[in-house]
Design an enzyme around this catalytic site. Structure first.
Site, short mmCIF file in Angstrom:
data_model
loop_
_atom_site.label_atom_id
_atom_site.label_comp_id
_atom_site.label_asym_id
_atom_site.label_seq_id
_atom_site.Cartn_x
_atom_site.Cartn_y
_atom_site.Cartn_z
N ASP A 197 0.86 -1.18 0.00
CA ASP A 197 0.00 0.00 0.00
C ASP A 197 0.90 1.23 0.00
O ASP A 197 2.13 1.13 -0.01
CB ASP A 197 -0.94 0.00 1.21
CG ASP A 197 -2.28 0.67 0.91
OD1 ASP A 197 -2.28 1.73 0.25
OD2 ASP A 197 -3.32 0.14 1.34
N GLY A 223 4.30 1.53 -2.09
CA GLY A 223 4.34 1.89 -3.50
C GLY A 223 2.95 2.16 -4.03
O GLY A 223 1.96 2.11 -3.29
N PHE A 225 0.08 1.08 -6.88
CA PHE A 225 -0.30 0.00 -7.79
C PHE A 225 -0.46 0.46 -9.23
O PHE A 225 -0.63 -0.34 -10.14
CB PHE A 225 -1.55 -0.75 -7.32
CG PHE A 225 -2.73 0.11 -6.91
CD1 PHE A 225 -3.11 1.26 -7.59
CD2 PHE A 225 -3.49 -0.26 -5.80
CE1 PHE A 225 -4.21 2.01 -7.22
CE2 PHE A 225 -4.60 0.49 -5.40
CZ PHE A 225 -4.95 1.62 -6.12
N HIS A 243 -13.48 -0.96 -6.95
CA HIS A 243 -14.68 -0.13 -7.05
C HIS A 243 -14.38 1.36 -6.86
O HIS A 243 -15.23 2.20 -7.14
CB HIS A 243 -15.76 -0.60 -6.05
CG HIS A 243 -15.48 -0.29 -4.62
ND1 HIS A 243 -16.47 -0.29 -3.66
CD2 HIS A 243 -14.33 0.02 -3.96
CE1 HIS A 243 -15.95 0.00 -2.48
NE2 HIS A 243 -14.67 0.20 -2.64
#
Length: 336
Positions: A197, A223, A225, A243
């Site tokens: 995360d 980091g 994504f 979502h």
């Protein structure tokens, strides 16, 4: 069957009932009543509230069924009301506080403006959600508590319904403070984990893993994504992640996961899946929150998730209902 007029007025009345529940959550009323009945004056003193104003809220709360009269002007918690205690399993208190927090309340109140312009009024005022949270530690703490509590039911379903046999390493992508990963690792002693995360999110996760006796089986990696995710995982979990993002961004995340996973690996997506019918559903409620808070974020149907996976060179294999409205979608690399 209730008339349409009654249904509409029930919805209109809902804002007052929500406000009463929010007051109960913010003031910690359920915690103060945990040891037994109190009269309004004593309860107000303990909660730091104005007694006459609190009596009016208690009257509304009694009508909802979360408190009840206990004689001599006293009130006590009902079974339903106990769910607002901070220490209750699956406590709803943090969820109420999060949804009633000023910026989230603003987001829903400005939904007409968002729909009119197609852009989130929340973002226009407060900026992107996670930047807003990073700059407001108290709101971030409430949000983290909410997400942790919300994940408890989903996580128990994940552990009970999904077979992790043979998995060497699971990467929890955007896994927050690591509560889901810790639960999965406890249930699967031979597995290792990687929590991935943003830096300010994973900074304190080591404390949880140490407290759970998992420090030697789990590492944290910071980091984005959108750049890449840690390589070498057999399973990649994305819980309540996709979502938040529109189609292009969600595909970009999944492509990075696809590029990182081991041969034969799989992707587990934990989300609420929208039904194809017109019946009321939690996902339809959540979808309006996504609309209000994000530009592009949305809940999706099974067909929409299948299309999303396909664009990332993945194939939807299975959808398992976990309870509380959540589903686990399992995808693998597409067959050539």
């Amino acid at each position: 069957m209730p008339s349409s007029d009654n249904l509409l007025w029930e919805a209109v009345s809902g804002i007052s009932r929500f406000a009463a529940l929010l007051t109960m959550a913010e003031l910690g009323v359920a915690d103060q009543l945990a040891d037994g009945p109190l009269d309004a004056e004593e309860l107000a003193a303990r909660c730091g509230a104005h007694t006459p104003a609190l009596r009016r809220v208690l009257r509304e709360l009694e009508s909802i069924g979360v408190v009840r009269a206990a004689g001599a002007g006293r009130y006590e918690l009902t079974g339903e009301g106990a769910a607002l205690r901070s220490d209750a399993p699956g406590s709803i208190r943090s969820g109420l506080r999060m949804l009633g927090e000023e910026s989230f309340w603003y987001a829903m109140g400005k939904l007409p403006e968002t729909v009119r312009h197609g852009k989130s009024a929340f973002i226009a005022k407060y900026g992107e959600l996670y930047d807003h949270l990073a700059g407001n530690p108290e709101i971030s703490r409430i949000f983290d508590d909410y997400m942790t509590t919300r994940a408890e039911v989903f996580t128990s379903g994940l552990v009970a319904r999904h077979d992790f046999t043979g998995v060497g390493t699971m990467v929890d992508v955007a896994g927050g403070k690591g509560s889901i990963l810790a639960t999965v690792l406890r249930a699967n002693p031979g597995m290792r984990g990687i929590l991935f995360d943003l830096d300010h999110v994973v900074g304190h996760a080591g404390e949880l893993f140490a407290a759970e006796g998992l420090a030697d089986r789990c590492e944290t990696v910071a980091g984005s994504f959108f750049d890449s995710v840690p390589a070498g995982g057999d399973v990649y979990l994305l819980a309540s992640v996709l979502h938040n993002w529109g189609q292009d961004d969600a595909v970009r995340i999944l492509r990075n996961v696809r590029a990182a996973m081991n041969p034969g690996g799989r992707v587990l997506v934990l989300e609420v899946v929208l039904p194809d019918d017109a019946e009321p559903h939690l996902g339809k409620d959540l979808d309006l929150r996504m609309l209000a808070i994000f530009n592009g974020g949305s809940e999706r149907s099974r067909r929409e998730y299948a299309e999303l996976f396909a664009q990332a060179d993945l194939e939807l294999r299975e959808v398992t209902e976990l309870g509380a409205g959540a589903s686990l979608l399992q995808a693998t690399a597409r067959s050539s």
